[in-house]
Design a protein around this motif. Structure first.
Motif, PDB file in Angstrom:
ATOM      1  N   ASN A 383     -45.638  16.391  49.447  1.00  0.00           N
ATOM      2  CA  ASN A 383     -45.443  17.830  49.623  1.00  0.00           C
ATOM      3  C   ASN A 383     -45.144  18.517  48.299  1.00  0.00           C
ATOM      4  O   ASN A 383     -45.610  19.625  48.030  1.00  0.00           O
ATOM      5  CB  ASN A 383     -44.304  18.084  50.609  1.00  0.00           C
ATOM      6  CG  ASN A 383     -44.719  17.822  52.037  1.00  0.00           C
ATOM      7  OD1 ASN A 383     -45.903  17.725  52.314  1.00  0.00           O
ATOM      8  ND2 ASN A 383     -43.776  17.684  52.937  1.00  0.00           N
ATOM      9  N   THR A 384     -44.327  17.855  47.484  1.00  0.00           N
ATOM     10  CA  THR A 384     -44.018  18.431  46.172  1.00  0.00           C
ATOM     11  C   THR A 384     -45.285  18.579  45.333  1.00  0.00           C
ATOM     12  O   THR A 384     -45.531  19.618  44.701  1.00  0.00           O
ATOM     13  CB  THR A 384     -42.994  17.540  45.443  1.00  0.00           C
ATOM     14  OG1 THR A 384     -41.820  17.426  46.249  1.00  0.00           O
ATOM     15  CG2 THR A 384     -42.624  18.144  44.101  1.00  0.00           C
ATOM     16  N   ALA A 385     -46.107  17.535  45.327  1.00  0.00           N
ATOM     17  CA  ALA A 385     -47.353  17.595  44.562  1.00  0.00           C
ATOM     18  C   ALA A 385     -48.290  18.656  45.117  1.00  0.00           C
ATOM     19  O   ALA A 385     -48.919  19.408  44.363  1.00  0.00           O
ATOM     20  CB  ALA A 385     -48.034  16.229  44.558  1.00  0.00           C
ATOM     21  N   ASN A 386     -48.382  18.749  46.453  1.00  0.00           N
ATOM     22  CA  ASN A 386     -49.254  19.752  47.068  1.00  0.00           C
ATOM     23  C   ASN A 386     -48.797  21.160  46.721  1.00  0.00           C
ATOM     24  O   ASN A 386     -49.611  22.046  46.447  1.00  0.00           O
ATOM     25  CB  ASN A 386     -49.270  19.579  48.588  1.00  0.00           C
ATOM     26  CG  ASN A 386     -50.042  18.345  48.994  1.00  0.00           C
ATOM     27  OD1 ASN A 386     -50.862  17.853  48.234  1.00  0.00           O
ATOM     28  ND2 ASN A 386     -49.768  17.822  50.169  1.00  0.00           N
ATOM     29  N   LEU A 387     -47.478  21.380  46.760  1.00  0.00           N
ATOM     30  CA  LEU A 387     -46.961  22.710  46.441  1.00  0.00           C
ATOM     31  C   LEU A 387     -47.293  23.103  45.011  1.00  0.00           C
ATOM     32  O   LEU A 387     -47.703  24.229  44.737  1.00  0.00           O
ATOM     33  CB  LEU A 387     -45.441  22.726  46.668  1.00  0.00           C
ATOM     34  CG  LEU A 387     -44.735  24.048  46.356  1.00  0.00           C
ATOM     35  CD1 LEU A 387     -45.292  25.165  47.237  1.00  0.00           C
ATOM     36  CD2 LEU A 387     -43.236  23.918  46.551  1.00  0.00           C
ATOM     37  N   GLU A 391     -49.800  26.286  43.913  1.00  0.00           N
ATOM     38  CA  GLU A 391     -49.361  27.374  43.036  1.00  0.00           C
ATOM     39  C   GLU A 391     -50.292  27.520  41.832  1.00  0.00           C
ATOM     40  O   GLU A 391     -50.632  28.635  41.431  1.00  0.00           O
ATOM     41  CB  GLU A 391     -47.930  27.104  42.575  1.00  0.00           C
ATOM     42  CG  GLU A 391     -46.897  27.223  43.695  1.00  0.00           C
ATOM     43  CD  GLU A 391     -45.502  26.839  43.228  1.00  0.00           C
ATOM     44  OE1 GLU A 391     -44.552  27.069  43.983  1.00  0.00           O
ATOM     45  OE2 GLU A 391     -45.389  26.313  42.104  1.00  0.00           O
ATOM     46  N   LYS A 392     -50.683  26.389  41.269  1.00  0.00           N
ATOM     47  CA  LYS A 392     -51.591  26.451  40.124  1.00  0.00           C
ATOM     48  C   LYS A 392     -52.966  26.973  40.530  1.00  0.00           C
ATOM     49  O   LYS A 392     -53.626  27.672  39.761  1.00  0.00           O
ATOM     50  CB  LYS A 392     -51.726  25.068  39.495  1.00  0.00           C
ATOM     51  CG  LYS A 392     -50.449  24.585  38.813  1.00  0.00           C
ATOM     52  CD  LYS A 392     -50.650  23.198  38.213  1.00  0.00           C
ATOM     53  CE  LYS A 392     -49.366  22.729  37.538  1.00  0.00           C
ATOM     54  NZ  LYS A 392     -49.515  21.350  36.971  1.00  0.00           N
ATOM     55  N   GLU A 477     -58.743  21.667  49.562  1.00  0.00           N
ATOM     56  CA  GLU A 477     -57.736  22.555  50.144  1.00  0.00           C
ATOM     57  C   GLU A 477     -58.302  23.290  51.352  1.00  0.00           C
ATOM     58  O   GLU A 477     -57.643  23.459  52.374  1.00  0.00           O
ATOM     59  CB  GLU A 477     -57.259  23.543  49.075  1.00  0.00           C
ATOM     60  CG  GLU A 477     -56.213  24.533  49.567  1.00  0.00           C
ATOM     61  CD  GLU A 477     -54.920  23.840  49.925  1.00  0.00           C
ATOM     62  OE1 GLU A 477     -54.706  22.722  49.432  1.00  0.00           O
ATOM     63  OE2 GLU A 477     -54.143  24.409  50.691  1.00  0.00           O
ATOM     64  N   LEU A 478     -59.573  23.715  51.228  1.00  0.00           N
ATOM     65  CA  LEU A 478     -60.228  24.374  52.352  1.00  0.00           C
ATOM     66  C   LEU A 478     -60.328  23.445  53.549  1.00  0.00           C
ATOM     67  O   LEU A 478     -60.123  23.837  54.688  1.00  0.00           O
ATOM     68  CB  LEU A 478     -61.610  24.850  51.907  1.00  0.00           C
ATOM     69  CG  LEU A 478     -62.433  25.617  52.967  1.00  0.00           C
ATOM     70  CD1 LEU A 478     -61.704  26.879  53.377  1.00  0.00           C
ATOM     71  CD2 LEU A 478     -63.812  25.936  52.435  1.00  0.00           C
ATOM     72  N   ASP A 479     -60.641  22.166  53.287  1.00  0.00           N
ATOM     73  CA  ASP A 479     -60.684  21.179  54.385  1.00  0.00           C
ATOM     74  C   ASP A 479     -59.362  21.109  55.099  1.00  0.00           C
ATOM     75  O   ASP A 479     -59.286  21.089  56.328  1.00  0.00           O
ATOM     76  CB  ASP A 479     -61.045  19.797  53.834  1.00  0.00           C
ATOM     77  CG  ASP A 479     -62.525  19.722  53.464  1.00  0.00           C
ATOM     78  OD1 ASP A 479     -62.878  18.752  52.777  1.00  0.00           O
ATOM     79  OD2 ASP A 479     -63.276  20.611  53.887  1.00  0.00           O
ATOM     80  N   ARG A 480     -58.291  21.023  54.320  1.00  0.00           N
ATOM     81  CA  ARG A 480     -56.970  20.882  54.952  1.00  0.00           C
ATOM     82  C   ARG A 480     -56.606  22.136  55.738  1.00  0.00           C
ATOM     83  O   ARG A 480     -56.010  22.070  56.799  1.00  0.00           O
ATOM     84  CB  ARG A 480     -55.904  20.586  53.895  1.00  0.00           C
ATOM     85  CG  ARG A 480     -55.986  19.186  53.328  1.00  0.00           C
ATOM     86  CD  ARG A 480     -54.758  18.880  52.471  1.00  0.00           C
ATOM     87  NE  ARG A 480     -54.737  19.648  51.230  1.00  0.00           N
ATOM     88  CZ  ARG A 480     -55.324  19.235  50.095  1.00  0.00           C
ATOM     89  NH1 ARG A 480     -55.955  18.093  50.055  1.00  0.00           N
ATOM     90  NH2 ARG A 480     -55.274  19.991  49.008  1.00  0.00           N
ATOM     91  N   ASN A 481     -56.939  23.317  55.196  1.00  0.00           N
ATOM     92  CA  ASN A 481     -56.583  24.563  55.901  1.00  0.00           C
ATOM     93  C   ASN A 481     -57.337  24.714  57.198  1.00  0.00           C
ATOM     94  O   ASN A 481     -56.842  25.292  58.161  1.00  0.00           O
ATOM     95  CB  ASN A 481     -56.852  25.763  55.001  1.00  0.00           C
ATOM     96  CG  ASN A 481     -55.925  25.798  53.803  1.00  0.00           C
ATOM     97  OD1 ASN A 481     -54.844  25.216  53.862  1.00  0.00           O
ATOM     98  ND2 ASN A 481     -56.327  26.434  52.717  1.00  0.00           N
ATOM     99  N   LEU A 482     -58.586  24.197  57.228  1.00  0.00           N
ATOM    100  CA  LEU A 482     -59.394  24.310  58.446  1.00  0.00           C
ATOM    101  C   LEU A 482     -59.224  23.127  59.371  1.00  0.00           C
ATOM    102  O   LEU A 482     -59.892  23.027  60.377  1.00  0.00           O
ATOM    103  CB  LEU A 482     -60.874  24.435  58.055  1.00  0.00           C
ATOM    104  CG  LEU A 482     -61.272  25.722  57.315  1.00  0.00           C
ATOM    105  CD1 LEU A 482     -62.716  25.670  56.926  1.00  0.00           C
ATOM    106  CD2 LEU A 482     -60.988  26.932  58.158  1.00  0.00           C
TER     107      LEU A 482
END
Length: 1520
Positions: A383-387, A391-392, A477-482
């Motif tokens: 989660n820390t790495a994803n956050l 942000e970047k 990221e799009l994969d994860r959001n969908l």
């Protein structure tokens, strides 16, 4: 699954793996069509397409019955005897058939055989005779009846009279008009007359009996007088005792029958009432007529009651009833005391047994908790790495777009420069006279353009590469959001997003064209320079150098764009490693290539043209060189299934599917037009439907694919799922993955709660814990759980005594052995709960007579909001069930759980893979072993994955006589030792916490060791190995060995192990089936984080939604999916929904009169130490093997530089072990003989954060492990047998005078901070024998003051303070409870002074040797309002004044002329129970904060108190 409108397909390519990579030695691609929505064992379903050849998918990846059991020390229920006594056996209970018929067996004492609970008016050792007051045959006829005939005849007559009255009343109520009514009245009068005559006759009988009784009494008196001459007092006492016992029994029996008669009378009255209503409806009477007739009937009844026989008998009955009630009360009191006394022995034995089992359960619970904590730490890191990445991404997305535009503009600029130079050189050729001037101008222009090129070369390549990687991350990221979206519209959006990825690739392709144009222009300039070479040698050389540089720069730009293009382009043509699934020549074919040649496995036993038109189930797997394909064809009309299996094996030494993760691709349904397939898979695309897939137990769905081509779910909807056949005769299995559950609402639609209520279910699981059944109605609940492998039933139907617990405390039935077990819950007569497993009675318990108040039932789990509601404290855990269930029944009625509307996340079937344990975690002292028919020194191949942070450890061990084959870690390298021949990997970095795999092969010629993709080999020096017995059963070990070896046991994870066997095919090892499992966890692999997660790293469970992963796709012609398969560095592990939060708030129970909660918010299971020099907890229990193995784990946080954390020693403190803080560093210290071993950390850990510390004293080494990342070791020479210590074990500090001999004085004082999770030899230690100044570790701000916690405690002031005849005490309080002791002083002669609160009123009570006297103050506002309040007490001899804020009161007591001052101890906040007199009604300890305590204007420092006992925090108080 393959499906198209019923038309079947003879051949077609379905699935394929392709491109070079480094993956494990095993892979498992499954395509099934079960209705499994989520879970690690979901498969993929196929229906048959209507075409000859179809490309589906390409993938590139990486005792006897009388005894309970052998360890029993008593007989099973229904038997008695003493198994421990030599010659004794367990015999069956014999209660003459007079025991409780509801029980499965006859109930008798387990040792003596004496029957309990004799029924039918019987008594005796075997219920073989009638009870006192009864006569008859108790054994055969079973007709024991009462003896006192006169009384019982009278009682029977009264009962008959009551019945006659009831009949009369019924007759009266049914009165109508006319002749029938007159006849009924005559009958009633006649009945009344007969009744009066009968009563008169019975009265005469009673008089005669009275005379006979009197005569008998006279004769008895004569006998008594004669007996008195022998032993008057003794016989009189004996006869009275017998008489009392007899009368008591008779009275008790009569009372019981009277109660039953009263109950029957009540039922008759209710029946009369119902008949009256029915009569009124039938006769069509008006309400006025009904009322009139009721009134007449009541008048007639009253007249009957007033007649003398009834009134006399009523008076006699009342007197008899009163006497009976008095005797019954006396009997009940005696019987209650007798039962309480008799039950003590069994209760104590049962409690001791339960405590022993709970201690053993703690070890198993620790393993599971450790797995959960590790999973949480993994999630926190991810989660820390994803956050950070997200942000970047938001910050850089605009910059990346600008950079891409800049790259295109720079290409245009590069093109314009060479064109201009070319035109200028043409001018020079035409005009020879101005040649030199033109050359100079061209030279300058070329220099400017080359300078421009040099500005872009490195940036262009770097930016293009970075941009491609960023685009890939954005797509991920799009994969994860969908991922969790469940509508066709958003599915189409996912497809559009995939097309955007292709557009980006086209932009890069345009940049590539621009670079080619620039290169062509540069070549033209170079040609121009050659043309004028004869005229300007000097300028030609200079120009050529510049142009060559431009050419190189432009070529580099083109190379960079080609690299970017290749990042989005599939694999090149000459790749040799792939896996595919196809339909060829009407057969399903599994194809894989490990680099040398294709291995085709055709399933010719079931041609595709014979498949049904609905989904079928396909699974393919590869283990090393061995491949296998499974086909399951279900039936819609019956429960029958067709199953087919085909196997194959690649020839040659290769067993590695060598894929490059960054370039591997996965195609489903077809490939792009420009993609060149291998000849064996060069087939058209697939037409049909595919559903869910798994790849190495990971679910693959639509949202995993980055590119979707020619698939539109809106215009071509997915195929519908067919419903499997289900009948009452079929025992359907359901799979639960730990996150889903079934909900059956309104269960009474299938059956009713009745006198006997029954639930039945069969379960199969390898896990330790899980929720099986749950029913809730407000605060009432019923829960059946599996806890540490055994059943745990708790329920509360609104009982006055609270929840009832029924658990398998005797461990009769272990559930978690991966076998089906039938569980039955029977609720009998609304008061007895019975637990039965596999038709064997486990336990039963009685409760208050209450019906089950439920309508709905959860099976296998429940929603999170229910599991974390108010009932969570009553659950053994809130973990969902993982495994299989079938045959759920309520009142013997079946339920199809998948058809229930509330069911979520479960599926049909019971996949065997879900019950396997393919991975194991080893802690450095553990191992697993199995005995199989193997011979590893002949032809052999095997492999496994591993992960570790430790550089050394034994991974695998096997021996045949003196020959040993072992695989171990040595200083980070992997070493194969085969009979003295060692092969070591060249790298030494395999202890990096990442997954690596090992493949080992043994042939008569060579030994080979492959670690990841690096192979080492040596010749086999013993080609002809004689004397071996390959057919015998041998034992092998994973993770270590109990034998003496040169290597220590392994710390880390081993998974997916396989090797060739002599008696069965190659398959992945199921560690669950291994015969020996020593301290090994088969669930989870917590290597990437410390052995116990850091508590300060908080985080929420991050689990992807599972509800929408069962998407089906319908493939048109040339439709396919593709995904770029790389190393998923952002992958988040999926923890169980049952995982508890590490940080739960403390119990926020409130006193209704108080503003603040009774317990401030605190860290669970963490304790605050400090405030006094000897704040500590003491533990008296030390394991017997402590001298041989001493391993501790503890979590701590502190800001202090010094302090004692742990200490234990012998009486003389010669042998000791200690962990303490010195100058902020952790020091582990112990002795080895006369030598002191000291292990010291280099870093400081007094940073106020949580740290986990493990310290171990082994046989010849000491270890200090901090946060699982730093391991400090110190070897020593010692004899464990000579190292002995004694209790107590100190935590947080030591007793005064202790540890000074061995530890520096600054670190002997108490630790100031919080400690939690103390574990000794793998078991948690929670119950301290003594506690001194220790409170829960509170969260949030604090302030000055002394806090008295709800756990209780007190402070004893030092001798310099005392309360004599004259004193003044002033202090401030902020209570969290409205009642509690504030101050107490007590002298040996009984004098005392006590100050306490009771319901907000402050009272001072004294006894000065004459009598008690007191005074009180009650504030207008609440004393428990969350604010500070000042209290003052002033005493002058017999006058006492009490001030509370502005309210004052006083009292003048009696004067004691002999009163003297006594220096007695002063207790603050509480007092031991033994010092409280009976006149003091408030006995609770104070809860809250006290500050600014003064006696006679002198400040009192609690930190210098004589004793701080219990949960008291000195100088630190939680802020309001």
């Amino acid at each position: 699954m393959l499906r198209t409108g019923g038309k079947l397909v003879p051949s077609g390519l379905q699935q394929r793996l392709y491109n070079p990579a480094h993956t494990a030695g095993t892979s498992d691609l499954a395509m099934t069509c079960t209705q499994l929505a989520t879970g690690p064992d979901a498969k993929k379903d196929f229906t048959v397409p209507a075409q000859e050849n179809a490309l589906l998918a390409t993938v590139m990846v990486m005792q006897t019955d009388a005894l309970m059991d052998l360890e029993s020390v008593w007989c099973a229920p229904g038997y008695y005897g003493n198994p421990l006594l030599i010659g004794s056996t367990c015999k069956k209970c014999d209660c003459s058939g007079n025991s409780d018929p509801n029980l499965i067996f006859e109930d008798c004492d387990e040792v003596t055989g004496q029957c309990r609970n004799c029924l039918r008016n019987t008594t005796g050792f075997k219920c073989e005779r009638c009870a006192p007051g009864y006569y008859g045959d108790a054994r055969f006829a079973k007709n024991c009846t009462g003896c006192d005939k006169c009384i019982w005849d009278l009682t029977d007559d009264i009962r008959l009279a009551v019945l006659a009255i009831d009949e009369s009343k019924s007759t009266l109520l049914s009165i109508s008009t006319g002749v029938a009514a007159q006849k009924r009245l005559n009958d009633l009068n006649l009945t009344t007359t007969h009744l009066q005559a009968a009563m008169s006759k019975k009265k005469n009988h009673a008089v005669l009996w009275t005379i006979e009784v009197d005569d008998t009494a006279d004769e008895m008196n004569d006998l008594l007088r004669e007996a008195a001459t022998l032993d008057e007092q003794g016989n009189e006492a004996s006869s009275k005792g017998l008489l009392i016992q007899k009368e008591t029994m008779e009275t008790n029996n009569r009372a019981t029958q009277l109660v039953q008669q009263l109950s029957n009378m009540r039922d008759n009255i209710q029946e009369i009432s119902s008949k009256m209503k029915y009569y009124a409806i039938q006769q069509e009477l008006s309400p006025e007529e009904i009322a009139q007739k009721l009134s007449e009937a009541e008048e007639m009844l009253k007249e009957i009651k007033r007649r003398k026989p009834f009134t006399d008998q009523r008076q006699l009955a009342d007197k008899e009833e009163n006497k009976a009630e008095e005797l019954l009360q006396q009997v009940e009191e005696f019987h209650e005391k007798y039962n309480d006394t008799r039950s003590l022995v069994s209760d104590v034995l049962e409690q001791l047994s339960e405590q022993d089992m709970k201690l053993s359960d703690l070890e198993e619970a620790l393993d599971e908790a450790l797995d959960y904590v590790m999973q949480m730490e993994d999630i926190n890191k991810e989660n820390t790495a994803n956050l950070q990445r997200r942000e970047k991404q938001h910050e850089k997305i605009k910059e990346q777009t600008d950079e891409l535009n800049g790259i295109l503009l720079s290409a245009t600029t590069i093109l314009a420069g060479p064109q201009k130079v070319s035109s200028e050189l043409s001018e020079v050729i035409k005009n020879v006279s101005g040649f030199y001037a033109e050359i100079d101008g061209a030279k300058k222009e070329l220099q400017e353009k080359i300078a421009n090129l040099s500005l872009f070369d490195d940036d262009l390549v770097e930016k293009a590469m970075h941009h491609a990687h960023n685009l890939r991350r954005l797509a991920d990221e799009l994969d994860r959001n969908l991922y969790g979206v469940d509508t066709n519209g958003l599915v189409q959006r996912a497809i559009n997003a995939s097309n955007a990825y292709e557009n980006i690739a086209s932009y890069i392709e345009e940049a590539n064209k621009a670079a080619l144009l620039a290169l062509n222009t540069t070549n033209r300039v170079n040609d121009a320079a050659v043309g004028i070479d004869t005229q300007t040698i000097y300028h030609k050389v200079e120009a050529r150098k510049r142009l060559e540089q431009a050419k190189l720069k432009t070529a580099e730009v083109m190379s960079a764009t080609m690299t970017v293009s290749q990042a989005t382009t599939p694999m090149h043509e000459n790749a040799k490693n792939y896996i595919g699934l196809a339909i060829k020549n009407d057969n399903l074919v599994y194809i894989y290539n490990l680099g040398d040649q294709d291995m085709e496995i055709p399933l010719d036993a079931k041609p595709v043209s014979t498949w049904p038109s609905y989904f079928s189930i396909i699974k393919i797997e590869r283990i090393g060189r061995h491949g296998k394909m499974f086909l399951t064809v279900p039936s819609l009309s019956s429960t029958a299934e067709e199953k087919f299996i085909k196997k194959g094996e690649v020839l040659g030494p290769g067993s590695l599917l060598n894929l490059e993760p960054e370039n591997a691709v996965f195609y489903v349904g077809g490939v792009p037009p420009d993609f060149k397939l291998p000849p064996s898979l060069n087939l058209p695309g697939f037409i049909g439907c595919l559903e869910l897939a798994t790849l190495n137990d990971d679910v693959i769905s639509l949202y995993n694919f980055k590119h979707v081509y020619n698939i539109d779910t809106t215009t071509s909807p997915p195929c519908a799922r067919n419903k499997l056949a289900f009948t009452q005769s079929r025992a359907v299995s359901y799979f639960f993955d730990g996150s889903g559950y079934a909900l059956a609402r309104n269960i009474e639609r299938r059956g009713r709660f009745s006198q006997v209520t029954r639930f039945d279910i069969e379960v199969r699981t390898p896990t330790d814990n899980g929720l099986i059944l749950l029913m809730i109605n407000g605060s009432m609940f019923f829960s059946l759980e599996m806890h540490n492998g055994f059943l745990h039933l708790r329920y509360d139907f609104g009982f006055s005594t609270g929840p009832v617990l029924l658990e398998d405390s005797m461990r009769k039935a272990q559930i978690n052995d991966a076998k089906f077990h039938e569980i039955s819950i029977i609720y009998h007569n609304s008061k007895k709960m019975i637990l039965v497993v596999d038709r064997r009675h486990i336990k039963s318990v009685d409760n208050e007579r209450t019906a089950m108040p439920f309508t709905d039932i959860y099976i296998g789990g429940a929603p999170a909001e229910i599991l974390h509601s108010s009932i969570s404290s009553h659950l053994a855990g809130n973990i969902g069930f993982k495994g299989c269930m079938k045959g759920f029944q309520f009142q013997k009625k079946d339920f199809n759980l998948l058809e229930e509307p509330g069911t979520l996340g479960i599926s049909y079937g019971c996949p065997e893979d879900s019950l396997m344990s393919r991975k194991a975690y080893f802690n450095g002292e553990s191992f697993i072993a199995s005995s199989q028919k193997v011979s590893l020194f002949s032809e052999f191949e095997g492999g496994f994955n591993f992960r570790t942070l430790q550089p050394n450890g034994l991974l695998f061990y096997y021996s045949e006589g003196s020959d040993v084959l072992s695989i171990s870690m040595d200083r980070g390298a992997v070493v194969l030792n085969a009979s003295g021949t060692k092969i070591q990997s060249p790298d030494r970095n395999y202890n990096d916490g990442k997954t690596h795999f090992i493949i080992t092969s043994v042939t008569p010629e060579r030994y080979e060791l492959t670690v990841d993709d690096k192979k080492q080999s040596k010749k086999n020096p013993a080609k002809d190995r004689a004397g071996k017995s390959p057919d015998s059963i041998k034992k092998f070990y994973f993770g270590g060995s109990p034998l003496r070896t040169q290597q220590a046991n392994f710390t880390g994870c081993i998974s997916n192990a396989y090797f060739t066997r002599l008696d069965r095919e190659v398959e992945v090892e199921d560690f669950q089936q291994y015969s020996e499992k020593v301290q090994t966890s088969l669930y989870g692999c917590p290597v990437e984080s410390p052995p116990v997660a850091l508590l300060h790293k908080k985080g929420k469970n991050s689990s992807k939604a599972k509800g929408n992963r069962n998407k089906k796709l319908k493939f048109l012609v040339n439709g396919y999916l593709s995904v770029k398969v790389g190393r998923d560095k952002d992958k988040i592990s999926q923890p169980s929904n049952g995982l508890k939060k590490l940080y739960q708030e403390a119990n926020i129970q409130r006193d209704p009169q108080c503003h603040l909660p009774m317990n401030p918010k605190a860290t669970e299971h963490a304790y605050q130490f400090g405030g006094t020099a000897n704040s500590r907890q003491e533990f008296d229990h030390i394991p017997k093997d402590f001298s041989e193995r001493a391993q501790f784990s503890i979590s701590l946080k502190t800001h202090s530089s010094h302090g004692m954390i742990f200490y234990i020693s012998d009486q003389k403190e010669t042998n000791f072990m200690a962990l303490f803080v010195a100058h902020g560093r952790l020091i582990f210290m112990f002795n080895a003989g006369h030598q002191k071993i000291r292990i010291k950390s280099q870093e400081k850990y007094n940073d106020g954060l949580w740290h986990n510390v493990i310290f171990i004293r082994g046989k010849n080494i000491g270890r200090l492990i901090i946060d699982g990342l730093r391991v400090l070791e110190e070897p020593f020479n010692g004899n464990a047998n000579t190292w002995q210590v004694t209790e107590p074990l100190y935590i947080g500090g030591v007793a005064p005078g202790k540890a000074v001999k061995n530890i520096q004085i600054n670190s002997v004082y108490s630790f100031s901070g919080c400690l939690s999770n103390l574990q000794l030899n793998g078991r948690s230690i929670t119950s301290a024998s003594q506690t001194f100044s220790v409170t829960p570790c509170f969260e949030g701000p604090s302030e000055a003051g002394t806090y008295f916690s709800s756990e209780g405690g007190y402070v004893i002031l030092d001798e310099s303070f005392s309360l004599g005849l004259k004193f003044e005490v002033v202090f401030e309080i902020r209570p969290r409870s409205s009642s509690g002791i504030l101050l107490h002083g007590h002298s040996v002669n009984g004098e005392y002074l006590n100050m306490h609160m009771r319901n907000g009123q402050v009272t001072v009570k004294l006894n000065n040797g004459i009598r008690d006297f007191s005074t009180s103050v009650t504030l207008k506002q609440s004393l428990c309002d969350g604010r500070w309040h000042r209290i003052a007490v002033i005493r002058d001899a017999n006058v006492v004044q009490l001030d509370v804020d502005s309210e004052v009161n006083h009292v003048v007591g009696p004067l004691n002329p002999k009163a003297t001052d006594h220096r007695e101890p002063v207790f603050i906040g509480g007092v031991p129970e033994s010092l409280l007199t009976s006149s003091l009604t408030t006995r609770n300890s104070f809860i809250g904060c006290i500050r600014n305590f003064m006696i006679d204007e002198k400040p009192v420092s609690f930190s210098k108190a004589a004793l701080v006992s219990g949960a008291v925090s000195i100088n630190t108080c939680p802020a309001a």
